[in-house]
Design an enzyme around this catalytic site. Structure first.
Site, mmCIF file in Angstrom:
data_model
loop_
_atom_site.group_PDB
_atom_site.id
_atom_site.type_symbol
_atom_site.label_atom_id
_atom_site.label_comp_id
_atom_site.label_asym_id
_atom_site.label_seq_id
_atom_site.Cartn_x
_atom_site.Cartn_y
_atom_site.Cartn_z
ATOM 1 N N HIS A 157 96.525 122.869 63.087
ATOM 2 C CA HIS A 157 95.769 123.874 61.684
ATOM 3 C C HIS A 157 97.284 124.864 62.029
ATOM 4 C CE1 HIS A 157 93.316 125.486 59.388
ATOM 5 N NE2 HIS A 157 94.091 126.188 59.613
ATOM 6 N N LYS B 210 93.487 117.730 68.860
ATOM 7 C CA LYS B 210 93.225 119.057 67.782
ATOM 8 C C LYS B 210 93.742 120.711 68.264
ATOM 9 C CE LYS B 210 93.376 120.439 63.320
ATOM 10 N NZ LYS B 210 92.733 120.677 62.389
ATOM 11 N N HIS C 226 86.348 115.251 58.379
ATOM 12 C CA HIS C 226 85.817 116.131 58.934
ATOM 13 C C HIS C 226 83.951 115.356 58.286
ATOM 14 C CE1 HIS C 226 87.863 119.437 59.884
ATOM 15 N NE2 HIS C 226 88.760 119.155 58.951
ATOM 16 N N HIS D 6 96.910 118.465 56.789
ATOM 17 C CA HIS D 6 96.805 119.299 55.302
ATOM 18 C C HIS D 6 98.204 120.059 55.058
ATOM 19 C CE1 HIS D 6 95.028 122.866 58.059
ATOM 20 N NE2 HIS D 6 94.167 122.169 58.254
ATOM 21 N N HIS E 118 92.228 112.120 58.605
ATOM 22 C CA HIS E 118 92.244 113.261 58.394
ATOM 23 C C HIS E 118 91.002 113.820 58.168
ATOM 24 C CE1 HIS E 118 92.405 118.127 59.541
ATOM 25 N NE2 HIS E 118 91.569 118.223 58.830
ATOM 26 N N ASP F 110 91.421 115.375 55.128
ATOM 27 C CA ASP F 110 90.440 116.748 55.042
ATOM 28 C C ASP F 110 89.635 116.790 54.651
ATOM 29 O OD1 ASP F 110 89.808 119.036 57.012
ATOM 30 O OD2 ASP F 110 91.552 120.333 55.517
HETATM 31 N N1 OTD Z 1 89.301 122.950 55.818
HETATM 32 N N2 OTD Z 1 86.604 123.300 56.024
HETATM 33 C C1 OTD Z 1 86.993 122.808 57.236
HETATM 34 C C2 OTD Z 1 87.774 122.499 58.238
HETATM 35 C C3 OTD Z 1 89.483 122.166 56.660
HETATM 36 O O1 OTD Z 1 91.144 123.354 58.432
HETATM 37 C C4 OTD Z 1 90.560 122.413 58.121
HETATM 38 O O2 OTD Z 1 91.081 121.371 58.348
HETATM 39 C C5 OTD Z 1 85.294 122.895 57.879
HETATM 40 O O3 OTD Z 1 84.513 122.261 56.658
HETATM 41 O O4 OTD Z 1 85.759 121.587 58.694
HETATM 42 C C6 OTD Z 1 88.235 123.626 55.684
HETATM 43 O O5 OTD Z 1 88.323 124.595 55.051
HETATM 44 ZN ZN ZN Z 2 90.196 119.703 58.745
HETATM 45 ZN ZN ZN Z 3 92.006 121.916 59.834
#
Ligand code: OTD
Ligand code: ZN
Ligand code: ZN
Length: 355
Positions: A146, A108, A20, A184, A18, A257
């Site tokens: 999520h 997702k 970003h 997460h 996971h 994450d």
């Molecule tokens: N959580 N920020 C982000 C994604 C995750 O929920 C998530 O996966 C982001 O900035 O893309 C966060 O706090």
């Molecule tokens: Zn995330």
């Molecule tokens: Zn998320």
């Protein structure tokens, strides 16, 4: 420290299930940090605009590898596994294209409004997305979730627990053979749901949710670099996450994450959610596992259970951690600005060995 305290830890090369990575200058600034530790990463699709088609995912993957090359990383040693962002309007046929691409590995689900760049997310999963869910189940492609309800009247600390009853259970009753990753997880409720449920369900766990409880947000004042979604919870929840992560149960595996935001957007009147952990993910996880007295469980969590769930081969290389106290940098370059990693200024017990 006793004499049998390990000084080096040789792990199978891990994967991040996971991640970003962003796009453009931000992507170029962060991607090498992940590639230094992980052989593969499930790359989240919440760009602006979101990655909703296979063509867009393939193009994004090319940009990731180009950015890694630009940053001096080894493009032969890092395989970005792509995901599609589920919307109310995704045609079921997209799943066939995704599977055929060979590079899209999952879809997702962002409930609309749940987290950063989730405005295009799903408003009614079973009502609007049943044909896509059918196709995912048929193609044996995981749905990544999520797991928070988004009703603004729901307390922010309760959103994950309520999601289980309101969405997860009905979803998995309707599609019992669908592979689902509860991303997460942050609560005892999430951990125990995944531990005890029937069928193909798993969860990723971040380093921050293993290491910190919600007090970390407020030590000496509000600390925006500890703010992510789902938000840090009470200590009982952290303890339950450590328990399942270190238990050897194959349903729980590594997903950082890591979610980079420029320093100025975190230290802001309305600061962005997300912790930057790609830099030091494996040392952070090693500290969490060692604190639990379960360092020997890290290898399976980091490199075995993820590929097993996704039906992919385990990596063959290794990653070595060495016990050298290492201070987390205060900030790092991030395009024209900077980024503050999680636990900046603190000392970690482990670092990734060179080579
Ligand atoms: N959580 N920020 C982000 C994604 C995750 O929920 C998530 O996966 C982001 O900035 O893309 C966060 O706090
Ligand atoms: Zn995330
Ligand atoms: Zn998320």
């Amino acid at each position: 420290m006793t004499s049998d305290t390990p000084q080096r830890l040789t792990l199978t090369r891990p994967d991040d299930w996971h991640l970003h990575l962003r796009d453009g200058a931000a992507l170029e600034a962060v991607v090498a940090d992940s590639a230094r530790q992980f052989a593969r990463a499930i790359v989240m699709p919440n760009l602006k605009p979101p990655v909703t088609t296979t063509d867009a995912a393939v193009a994004y993957r090319d940009r990731i590898l180009a950015a890694l090359r630009q940053a001096g990383g080894d493009v032969t040693a890092f395989d970005p596994l792509m995901t599609l962002y589920l919307t109310d309007n995704m045609p079921a046929d997209e799943i066939r294209r995704a599977k055929a691409s060979g590079v899209v590995k999952a879809v997702k689900l962002y409930p609309a409004g749940a987290t950063t760049n989730s405005d295009a997310g799903v408003t009614d999963l079973l009502g609007r997305c049943a044909p896509v869910l059918e196709a995912l189940q048929r193609e044996d492609m995981p749905l990544l979730v999520h797991g928070e309800v988004t009703d603004p009247s729901t307390d922010v600390f309760d959103r994950e627990a309520l999601f289980i009853d309101q969405v997860m259970i009905p979803l998995r009753r309707a599609f019992p053979a669908l592979k689902v990753v509860f991303e997460h997880i942050t609560t005892r409720d999430g951990a125990h749901y995944v531990r005890d449920a029937e069928g193909p369900v798993a969860a990723t766990i971040t380093p921050q949710h293993l290491l910190y409880n919600r007090n970390a947000l407020f030590i000496g004042g509000v600390r925006p670099h500890w703010y992510c979604l789902p938000i840090l919870k009470r200590e009982v929840h952290r303890e339950a996450l450590v328990e399942v992560a270190t238990s050897g149960n194959p349903r729980f595996f590594l997903g950082t994450d890591s979610a980079p935001h420029a320093r100025g957007l975190k230290e802001h009147a309305c600061g962005c959610a997300g912790c930057y952990t790609a830099l030091h993910a494996m040392p952070l996880y090693a500290m969490a596992f060692e604190k639990a007295g379960r360092l020997e469980a890290l290898d399976d969590f980091a490199s075995r259970f993820g590929p097993e769930f996704y039906g992919l081969p385990r990596n063959t290389g290794t990653l070595v951690l060495e016990r050298v106290p290492t201070v987390v940098p205060d900030e790092l370059p991030f395009g024209a600005t900077t980024i503050v990693p999680l636990a900046a200024g603190e000392t970690l017990d482990w670092r990734v060995a060179a080579g």
